[in-house]
Design an enzyme around this catalytic site. Structure first.
Site, PDB file in Angstrom:
ATOM      1  N   THR A   1      44.201  39.763  32.763  1.00  0.00           N
ATOM      2  CA  THR A   1      43.495  40.724  32.016  1.00  0.00           C
ATOM      3  C   THR A   1      42.314  39.792  31.204  1.00  0.00           C
ATOM      4  O   THR A   1      42.313  38.693  31.147  1.00  0.00           O
ATOM      5  CB  THR A   1      44.144  41.662  31.050  1.00  0.00           C
ATOM      6  OG1 THR A   1      44.979  40.721  30.163  1.00  0.00           O
ATOM      7  CG2 THR A   1      45.341  42.325  31.683  1.00  0.00           C
TER       8      THR A   1
ATOM      9  N   GLU B   1      28.595  50.018  43.692  1.00  0.00           N
ATOM     10  CA  GLU B   1      29.742  49.801  44.405  1.00  0.00           C
ATOM     11  C   GLU B   1      29.189  48.851  45.534  1.00  0.00           C
ATOM     12  O   GLU B   1      27.921  48.738  45.942  1.00  0.00           O
ATOM     13  CB  GLU B   1      30.007  51.050  45.236  1.00  0.00           C
ATOM     14  CG  GLU B   1      30.827  52.185  44.274  1.00  0.00           C
ATOM     15  CD  GLU B   1      31.128  53.384  45.114  1.00  0.00           C
ATOM     16  OE1 GLU B   1      30.615  53.783  46.187  1.00  0.00           O
ATOM     17  OE2 GLU B   1      31.666  54.206  44.635  1.00  0.00           O
TER      18      GLU B   1
ATOM     19  N   ASP C   1      50.242  35.470  37.160  1.00  0.00           N
ATOM     20  CA  ASP C   1      49.646  36.418  36.487  1.00  0.00           C
ATOM     21  C   ASP C   1      49.546  36.026  34.863  1.00  0.00           C
ATOM     22  O   ASP C   1      50.520  36.021  34.308  1.00  0.00           O
ATOM     23  CB  ASP C   1      50.398  37.913  36.681  1.00  0.00           C
ATOM     24  CG  ASP C   1      50.044  38.892  35.633  1.00  0.00           C
ATOM     25  OD1 ASP C   1      48.991  38.489  34.725  1.00  0.00           O
ATOM     26  OD2 ASP C   1      50.234  40.248  35.759  1.00  0.00           O
TER      27      ASP C   1
ATOM     28  N   ARG D   1      38.369  45.149  27.613  1.00  0.00           N
ATOM     29  CA  ARG D   1      39.469  45.507  28.456  1.00  0.00           C
ATOM     30  C   ARG D   1      39.209  45.541  29.845  1.00  0.00           C
ATOM     31  O   ARG D   1      38.249  46.325  30.313  1.00  0.00           O
ATOM     32  CB  ARG D   1      39.805  46.842  27.768  1.00  0.00           C
ATOM     33  CG  ARG D   1      41.155  47.311  28.163  1.00  0.00           C
ATOM     34  CD  ARG D   1      41.711  48.655  27.153  1.00  0.00           C
ATOM     35  NE  ARG D   1      42.020  47.826  25.901  1.00  0.00           N
ATOM     36  CZ  ARG D   1      43.041  47.406  25.528  1.00  0.00           C
ATOM     37  NH1 ARG D   1      44.078  47.503  26.613  1.00  0.00           N
ATOM     38  NH2 ARG D   1      43.118  46.870  24.508  1.00  0.00           N
TER      39      ARG D   1
ATOM     40  N   LYS E   1      43.380  40.117  26.039  1.00  0.00           N
ATOM     41  CA  LYS E   1      44.390  39.750  25.426  1.00  0.00           C
ATOM     42  C   LYS E   1      43.725  38.105  24.632  1.00  0.00           C
ATOM     43  O   LYS E   1      42.984  38.313  23.869  1.00  0.00           O
ATOM     44  CB  LYS E   1      45.671  39.640  26.142  1.00  0.00           C
ATOM     45  CG  LYS E   1      45.939  40.836  26.971  1.00  0.00           C
ATOM     46  CD  LYS E   1      47.371  40.715  27.450  1.00  0.00           C
ATOM     47  CE  LYS E   1      47.981  42.141  28.104  1.00  0.00           C
ATOM     48  NZ  LYS E   1      47.624  42.147  29.328  1.00  0.00           N
TER      49      LYS E   1
ATOM     50  N   TYR F   1      25.633  53.159  39.133  1.00  0.00           N
ATOM     51  CA  TYR F   1      26.716  52.861  40.154  1.00  0.00           C
ATOM     52  C   TYR F   1      26.288  51.685  40.863  1.00  0.00           C
ATOM     53  O   TYR F   1      25.211  51.336  41.229  1.00  0.00           O
ATOM     54  CB  TYR F   1      26.332  54.148  40.989  1.00  0.00           C
ATOM     55  CG  TYR F   1      27.789  54.926  41.054  1.00  0.00           C
ATOM     56  CD1 TYR F   1      29.103  54.428  41.186  1.00  0.00           C
ATOM     57  CD2 TYR F   1      27.777  56.222  40.747  1.00  0.00           C
ATOM     58  CE1 TYR F   1      30.161  55.015  40.902  1.00  0.00           C
ATOM     59  CE2 TYR F   1      28.779  57.132  40.365  1.00  0.00           C
ATOM     60  CZ  TYR F   1      29.864  56.605  40.603  1.00  0.00           C
ATOM     61  OH  TYR F   1      31.178  57.272  40.556  1.00  0.00           O
TER      62      TYR F   1
HETATM   63  N1  DSN Z   1      51.086  46.084  28.128  1.00  0.00           N
HETATM   64  C1  DSN Z   1      50.840  44.663  27.949  1.00  0.00           C
HETATM   65  C2  DSN Z   1      51.347  43.963  26.906  1.00  0.00           C
HETATM   66  O1  DSN Z   1      51.494  44.291  25.830  1.00  0.00           O
HETATM   67  O2  DSN Z   1      51.745  42.773  27.173  1.00  0.00           O
HETATM   68  C3  DSN Z   1      50.745  44.153  29.441  1.00  0.00           C
HETATM   69  O3  DSN Z   1      49.899  44.820  30.120  1.00  0.00           O
END
Ligand code: DSN
Length: 440
Positions: free
Chosen positions: A238, A63, A212, A247, A241, A61
């Site tokens: 994120t 925090e 974003d 993730r 990707k 933990y």
């Molecule tokens: N679900 C994602 C995508 O496939 O683009 C975006 O968060």
């Protein structure tokens, strides 16, 4: 153990304790190994990233933030979180980074709380035009607690920027609605985003500019897409990707006061204990993205997307907006046949070993669970080493399967069998990174 692959070693170990779970993971490893992954938001993380996420860093933990934790024993977690922050700042060229968001949507939640009050108006692109559900969908926190107004794309077949962002319209809507924030950055938009233009509009109406960049983060990090810095006040992404990490989410800014608010709104605002094993893997992924090979990888991602789009156009499909500048494209299936839906295409292609997702195209008359389009992306196939000749082959396979599906069930079954075995043979020539790493 020599000559065993890392994958095998890990699975054998899990199997000794839990054969049921091990067999599910083994089946998934086999699926990933022998299919072509064209989902634009997916990738194959490196063995180092995957292993870092599986370390003892999960047991703690932590925090709070480095140097200011609510638990003892955080010495090593402080170091790894600081390293992840520093690498993120170097990678994206900014002053502050928060690496704790568990996901992109949670990063966006914390930023909304930092730049708006409930009930405030913000501008974004609507989900069906390529936006994201956390940019104002009615069932999401962003649409429930805040007031989204959406800016349109150009819808004019004779306009050179048909189906692209209409910056004059963004400005017009901004002047009319005086939003607190303007969002740019999308989930299904194949063109370059003009962050400087967005900032001009934001400044004109006194709004915060939020970018974003979840989809294009890897391209931005490698300099293959223009950076949202110094234009955006705040940037979310994120990490899994095109950036090819574990993730998770990430928030960045150059503004000291905003950074303080963001830190407070990530923890304790929307999250409790950070996922320290994932932060460890983020540090590894950011380190990988700082290497020169990563730039070459991202350049190839874009070349591959162009090659795949061109191959599909040759086979009679329409690529919305006329092409792609980044890692993804939207395929308008109705150019091939009015009867072809995204739902059928996704299912038929999966049966042949090509993994995609149905996606609405701009102004799509069909509902989101049916759609007239497919969204295809090249980050994952580029990771396994595919280049332009493989993209040509994928374009031809897609057309063979969809053309057979339009003819009927028996034609589809026969063609899918043939295509699946050709794909299997190709995938065996281009094994995934984690499946080939040998233990010493
Ligand atoms: N679900 C994602 C995508 O496939 O683009 C975006 O968060």
């Amino acid at each position: 153990m020599a000559h065993d692959t890392l994958d095998r070693l890990i699975l054998d170990h899990i199997a000794r304790s839990d054969p049921e779970v091990a067999s599910i993971v083994a089946a998934e490893a086999e699926r990933q190994e022998h299919t072509i992954e064209l989902i634009a938001s997916e990738n194959h993380a490196s063995p180092a990233v995957m292993l870092a996420a599986g370390t003892c860093m999960t047991n703690k933990y932590a925090e709070g933030y480095p140097g200011r934790r609510y638990y003892g024993g955080c010495e090593h977690h402080d170091k790894v979180e600081q390293l992840a922050r520093d690498r993120a700042k170097e990678l994206f060229g900014c002053k502050f980074a928060n690496v704790q968001p568990h996901s992109g949507a949670q990063a966006n939640t914390a930023v909304f709380m930092s730049i708006m009050q409930p009930g405030d108006t913000f501008l974004s692109l609507v989900l069906k035009d390529g936006g994201h559900l956390s940019h104002g969908m009615n069932l999401n926190f962003s649409g429930i607690f805040y007031k989204p107004v959406h800016y349109p794309l150009h819808y004019d077949k004779d306009h050179p920027e048909h189906e692209q962002i209409d910056y004059d319209a963004v400005r017009q809507v901004a002047l009319e609605t005086k939003p607190k924030a303007i969002l740019c950055g999308y989930s299904a938009y194949p063109r370059v985003i003009d962050f400087a233009r967005f900032r001009q509009i934001a400044d004109e109406v006194g709004a915060v500019l939020m970018a974003d960049i979840a989809h294009i983060a890897g391209l931005v990090a490698a300099g293959v897409h223009p950076s949202p810095f110094p234009h955006a006040h705040v940037v979310t992404t994120t990490t899994h990707k095109s950036l090819r990490g574990p993730r998770g989410g990430l928030i960045m800014t150059n503004e000291e006061e905003l950074n303080k608010l963001i830190n407070r709104n990530v923890f304790p605002g929307v999250q409790g204990g950070p996922l320290m094993h994932i932060i460890t893997a983020k540090a590894v992924a950011f380190g990988e993205a700082l290497r020169p090979e990563f730039q070459a990888y991202q350049q190839q991602v874009v070349k591959n997307a162009r090659a795949l789009a061109a191959a599909l156009q040759k086979h009679g499909y329409r690529i919305t907006s006329g092409g792609t500048d980044n890692h993804l494209m939207l395929v308008d299936l109705t150019a091939k046949s009015d009867d072809l839906t995204g739902k059928d295409a996704e299912k038929w292609l999966e049966g042949a070993g090509i993994i995609t997702n149905k996606n609405g195209i701009p102004d799509d008359p069909r509902p989101p669970m049916i759609t007239s389009g497919l969204r295809l992306g090249t980050p994952a196939t580029t990771t396994r080493g595919f280049t332009e000749p493989e993209m040509e082959r994928i374009g031809a396979w897609i057309d063979r399967v969809l053309s057979a599906g339009l003819k009927g069930e028996s034609e589809l079954a026969a063609e899918s069998d043939k295509v699946r075995s050709e794909i299997r043979a190709l995938c065996e020539r281009f094994p995934l990174p984690h499946a080939t790493l040998e233990t010493a």
